[in-house]
Design an enzyme around this catalytic site. Structure first.
Site, PDB file in Angstrom:
ATOM      1  N   SER A  31      39.072   5.242  47.601  1.00  0.00           N
ATOM      2  CA  SER A  31      38.317   6.248  48.333  1.00  0.00           C
ATOM      3  C   SER A  31      37.607   5.606  49.525  1.00  0.00           C
ATOM      4  O   SER A  31      38.262   5.016  50.391  1.00  0.00           O
ATOM      5  CB  SER A  31      37.349   6.928  47.365  1.00  0.00           C
ATOM      6  OG  SER A  31      36.714   8.028  47.937  1.00  0.00           O
ATOM      7  N   HIS A  34      42.326   9.230  49.232  1.00  0.00           N
ATOM      8  CA  HIS A  34      42.380  10.664  48.959  1.00  0.00           C
ATOM      9  C   HIS A  34      41.464  11.381  49.941  1.00  0.00           C
ATOM     10  O   HIS A  34      40.832  10.763  50.791  1.00  0.00           O
ATOM     11  CB  HIS A  34      42.012  10.978  47.504  1.00  0.00           C
ATOM     12  CG  HIS A  34      40.606  10.637  47.110  1.00  0.00           C
ATOM     13  ND1 HIS A  34      40.122  10.788  45.835  1.00  0.00           N
ATOM     14  CD2 HIS A  34      39.552  10.145  47.830  1.00  0.00           C
ATOM     15  CE1 HIS A  34      38.863  10.414  45.781  1.00  0.00           C
ATOM     16  NE2 HIS A  34      38.489  10.024  46.971  1.00  0.00           N
TER      17      HIS A  34
END
Length: 208
Positions: A111, A136
């Site tokens: 992330s 993501h």
């Protein structure tokens, strides 16, 4: 990575930190291990990316720039991700300061951790062989009136677009590829992270 207007500071766990003792002309001097490594221009970014941790990393980056603006800084990352705003404060400082910031993934960079890994100086972004990388789209939630929810939904879409544009710039991937690949959790091995352009090389030994 998460988008939140207010981030509760994660609890800071006191732990036994190893001490290093050095002999100087004035006798012995002891450092905690992280302070000693800071002298070698090494910074650790570990755990959840949140405001307190981000402030510490930013302060160390600025201090090392003041010490020597022409010498590289090494940022070691082992993080599951965290707050977008906290992470962007680190990212912007990395781009702002004069020294090149070399990033090294150890364990995982997921992330916002992956975003910061990719944001290192070109040609100086590395991953250790058994680490993993995950990208993501931003996560977030908000409660309130319908009009407020709409405002925050638009803001998270704006942040998503900004992060995708920056990731495309750092990886060399087309924007449409980034948008597709960040739609869901996308895990990569060390070699896959190199192929994708998040890092430049896998480091197996110190001499590489």
């Amino acid at each position: 990575m998460s988008y939140q207007e207010k981030n509760a500071m994660s609890p800071i766990i006191d732990a036994l930190v190893p001490m290093v003792v050095e002999q100087t002309s004035r006798g012995e001097r002891s450092y905690d291990i992280y302070s000693r490594l800071l002298k070698e221009r090494v910074i650790f970014l570990t755990g959840q990316v949140e405001d307190h941790m981000a402030n510490l990393v930013v302060a160390q980056l600025l201090f090392l720039e003041s010490e020597n603006p022409d010498k590289d800084i090494f940022l070691y990352i082992n993080s599951p991700g965290g707050s977008v705003t906290a992470g962007m404060s680190i990212y912007d400082t990395m781009q702002f300061i004069k020294p090149n910031v070399s990033t090294v993934c150890m364990g995982q960079a997921c992330s916002m951790g992956a975003f910061l890994l990719a944001g290192g100086a070109p040609g100086k972004r590395y991953v250790l062989p058994n680490s993993r990388v995950m990208i993501h789209q931003p996560l977030g939630g908000f409660q309130g009136q319908a009009s407020d929810i709409q405002i925050h939904a638009q803001e998270i879409l704006t942040i998503k677009q900004k992060l995708n544009n920056l990731l495309a710039e750092h990886t060399g991937q087309p924007l449409e590829v980034i948008e597709r690949d960040t739609d869901r959790d996308n895990f990569m091995s060390a070699d896959q992270a190199v192929e994708y352009g998040i890092v430049d090389a896998v480091l197996s030994h110190r001499g590489e």
